[in-house]
Design an enzyme around this catalytic site. Structure first.
Site, PDB file in Angstrom:
ATOM      1  N   GLY A   1       1.111  -1.179   0.248  1.00 24.11           N
ATOM      2  CA  GLY A   1       0.249   0.209   0.422  1.00 24.11           C
ATOM      3  C   GLY A   1       0.566   1.123  -0.057  1.00 24.11           C
TER       4      GLY A   1
ATOM      5  N   GLU B   1       4.555  -6.566   1.448  1.00 25.47           N
ATOM      6  CA  GLU B   1       4.453  -6.781   0.552  1.00 25.47           C
ATOM      7  C   GLU B   1       4.047  -5.741  -0.501  1.00 25.47           C
ATOM      8  OE1 GLU B   1       1.744  -9.851   1.829  1.00 25.47           O
ATOM      9  OE2 GLU B   1       0.024  -8.733   2.064  1.00 25.47           O
ATOM     10  N   PRO B   2       4.540  -4.734  -0.896  1.00 19.20           N
ATOM     11  CA  PRO B   2       3.875  -3.826  -2.320  1.00 19.20           C
ATOM     12  C   PRO B   2       3.829  -4.682  -3.592  1.00 19.20           C
ATOM     13  CG  PRO B   2       6.122  -3.481  -1.908  1.00 19.20           C
ATOM     14  CD  PRO B   2       5.985  -4.550  -0.934  1.00 19.20           C
TER      15      PRO B   2
ATOM     16  N   TYR C   1     -11.917   4.303 -10.372  1.00 21.25           N
ATOM     17  CA  TYR C   1     -11.263   4.599  -8.936  1.00 21.25           C
ATOM     18  C   TYR C   1     -11.175   6.577  -9.631  1.00 21.25           C
ATOM     19  CZ  TYR C   1      -9.251   0.494  -7.630  1.00 21.25           C
ATOM     20  OH  TYR C   1      -9.016  -0.471  -7.625  1.00 21.25           O
TER      21      TYR C   1
ATOM     22  N   CYS D   1     -17.033   2.183 -26.056  1.00 21.27           N
ATOM     23  CA  CYS D   1     -18.574   3.214 -26.243  1.00 21.27           C
ATOM     24  C   CYS D   1     -18.983   3.052 -24.071  1.00 21.27           C
ATOM     25  CB  CYS D   1     -19.283   1.774 -26.475  1.00 21.27           C
ATOM     26  SG  CYS D   1     -19.051   2.143 -27.816  1.00 21.27           S
ATOM     27  N   GLU D   2     -18.455   4.065 -23.502  1.00 19.64           N
ATOM     28  CA  GLU D   2     -19.057   4.575 -22.188  1.00 19.64           C
ATOM     29  C   GLU D   2     -18.689   5.736 -22.635  1.00 19.64           C
ATOM     30  OE1 GLU D   2     -20.231   2.448 -19.869  1.00 19.64           O
ATOM     31  OE2 GLU D   2     -20.345   0.635 -20.631  1.00 19.64           O
TER      32      GLU D   2
END
Ligand SMILES: Cc1ncc(COP(=O)(O)O)c(C=O)c1O
Length: 453
Positions: A248, A290-291, A334, A362-363
């Site tokens: 993180g 654990e990055p 996000y 197509c969004e």
């Protein structure tokens, strides 16, 4: 802003990575193209590994493969002495393909299937992070059937809320991950594991979220883990041999930020663990971090070609690229913010214009960068987007039946293809359908035209 460390402008104005021109890369491999710089990858992995070893001798670094698990890139990390955090049977498979020693893997996930647990145990995965009650029963049974004793860590939900996007928080009270420590669930789980003849509880894990910029949050997480370890020790005499406060570490996504200082993070973790060991009389456990993003994010750049342009008077100008949410869904998912620069010529001195970089899918939500100041962009110009190494390709899809991009590694003035661009055939490879004869003929014509690199 996190560009690869080898990023330069050539005399002709083209952006270069690892001594290779972006223009040449786009010409040879097409766009969208993901480019990974080997030097940046190695340097970042070494810096994090060494910072932790310096702060706390019994440290180990594992790479969170969910950020992007390419066997070729993982093999480079392996050469730097780094293990692997996996979250699925597929990631175990890719890790083995990369040559990772399964003993150096940690298997996470909040709903591992029996088949995945069997694969992990058969492969000899070193540690399994138990996340829920069902998994205790499943793993016990798998271990029994295979005649093995499996080393496990208990995934705790420490109730540590971090100030990151709500979809990136994993250790707050309302989370699907881990056993809550504030009621009896975690202790009961530890008791069940302790009583199992097949499971060996060697330690504890908690990962509180991604893009965290305050190192004190890791200290708080470790405090909670060690307090819980103390309860289990008083009750059952079990010592924590392994403590894993997750990954993180925050990395600047766009032009406005800076990476988290890794030494401060390592020191905060070391101090928290040493203090807890002193207070509780524990021998120092192994600390595993654990990055994912902090290792691979800044090593990757996405290259796109500029296509159409549309002005909505008084509102905005859309400039479309040949990729978007199918290769990078993070802005849509996000609200992640990216930077960009022109890669095929040096824009220094050119006036900047406010544009919105739109994807081709197509969004309406397929916008890669909203409201960014860039020089005049023409059709055929090349756009480079940094920090594209993490959670872009890993979450890529074939939306609108689009082939996923090619991926190259650059180093010492040369490029190596590590994933070819998908073809139309790849898109339908898993479909079970016998086309009528005429369709098969047209289909052959199209796939012959659409060669792959
Ligand atoms: C258990 C665990 N460890 C490590 C990571 C890596 O996080 P990051 O890439 O932000 O370092 C994650 C990400 O979701 C995770 O769930």
């Amino acid at each position: 802003m996190s560009w690869p460390e080898t990023t330069r402008r050539s005399a002709e104005g083209s952006l270069e990575f690892g001594g290779v021109s972006a223009v040449d890369l786009a010409r040879e491999y097409g766009t969208p193209l993901y480019v990974f710089d080997e030097e940046t990858l190695r340097n970042r992995a070494r810096r994090i590994r060494d910072a932790f070893l310096h702060a706390y001798e019994r440290s180990r670094l594992v790479y969170a493969g969910k950020a992007y698990l390419s066997p070729a890139l993982m093999h480079i990390l392996l050469e730097e002495g780094i293990g692997l955090d996996v979250v699925s049977g597929g990631e175990i498979f890719a890790g083995l393909r990369a040559g990772v020693d399964p003993a150096e893997m940690i298997f996470h996930g909040n709903n591992k299937s029996r088949a995945e647990l069997e694969e992990a145990v058969a492969a000899g995965v070193g540690l399994i992070a138990i996340d829920n009650d069902l998994e205790i029963a499943l793993l016990e049974s798998v271990a029994h059937d295979s005649g093995r004793i499996v080393e496990v860590v208990l995934r705790l939900n420490p109730g540590v809320d971090v100030h990151t996007h709500h979809k990136m928080r994993t250790g707050a009270v309302d989370s699907k991950f881990g056993f809550p420590v504030w009621d009896s669930q975690a202790e009961e789980a530890a008791t069940r594991i302790f009583r199992s003849p097949r499971l060996d509880l060697v330690g504890y894990h908690a990962h509180v979220g991604s893009q965290i910029f305050d190192p004190m949050l890791v200290a708080r997480t470790i405090d909670v883990i060690m307090k819980f370890a103390g309860c289990v020790h008083r009750r059952w005499g079990v010592l924590p041999k392994v403590v894993i406060p997750g990954g993180g570490f925050g990395v600047a996504d766009d032009a406005s930020g800076a990476d988290v200082p890794i030494d401060e993070w390592a020191n905060a973790a070391a101090m928290a663990i040493e203090r807890a060991c002193r207070d509780q009389g524990f021998p120092p456990p192994v600390l595993i971090v654990e990055p994912g993003r902090a290792i691979i994010g800044p090593a990757g750049v996405a290259l796109y070609s500029i296509g159409s342009r549309k002005m909505v008077p008084g509102i905005r100008t859309y400039v479309s690229i040949d990729g978007g949410m199918a290769d990078n869904i993070r802005p849509a998912l996000y609200g992640a913010r990216y930077a960009a620069t022109l890669a095929n010529r040096d824009p220094a001195g050119e006036p900047l214009k406010r544009v919105t970089i739109a994807g081709k899918y197509c969004e309406s939500g397929d916008v890669l960068i909203d409201n960014v100041f860039l020089p005049e962009l023409d059709t055929g110009d090349l756009l480079a987007v940094p920090m594209a190494g993490a959670y872009c390709l890993a979450m890529a899809s074939n939306y609108n039946l689009s082939p996923r991009p090619a991926v190259v590694i650059v180093a010492n003035r040369s490029a190596r293809l590590i994933r070819r661009r998908e073809t139309y055939d790849d898109l339908l490879r898993s479909d079970v359908f016998d086309p009528p004869v005429s369709a098969a003929r047209d289909d052959r014509r199209l796939s012959a035209k659409k060669g792959s690199v």
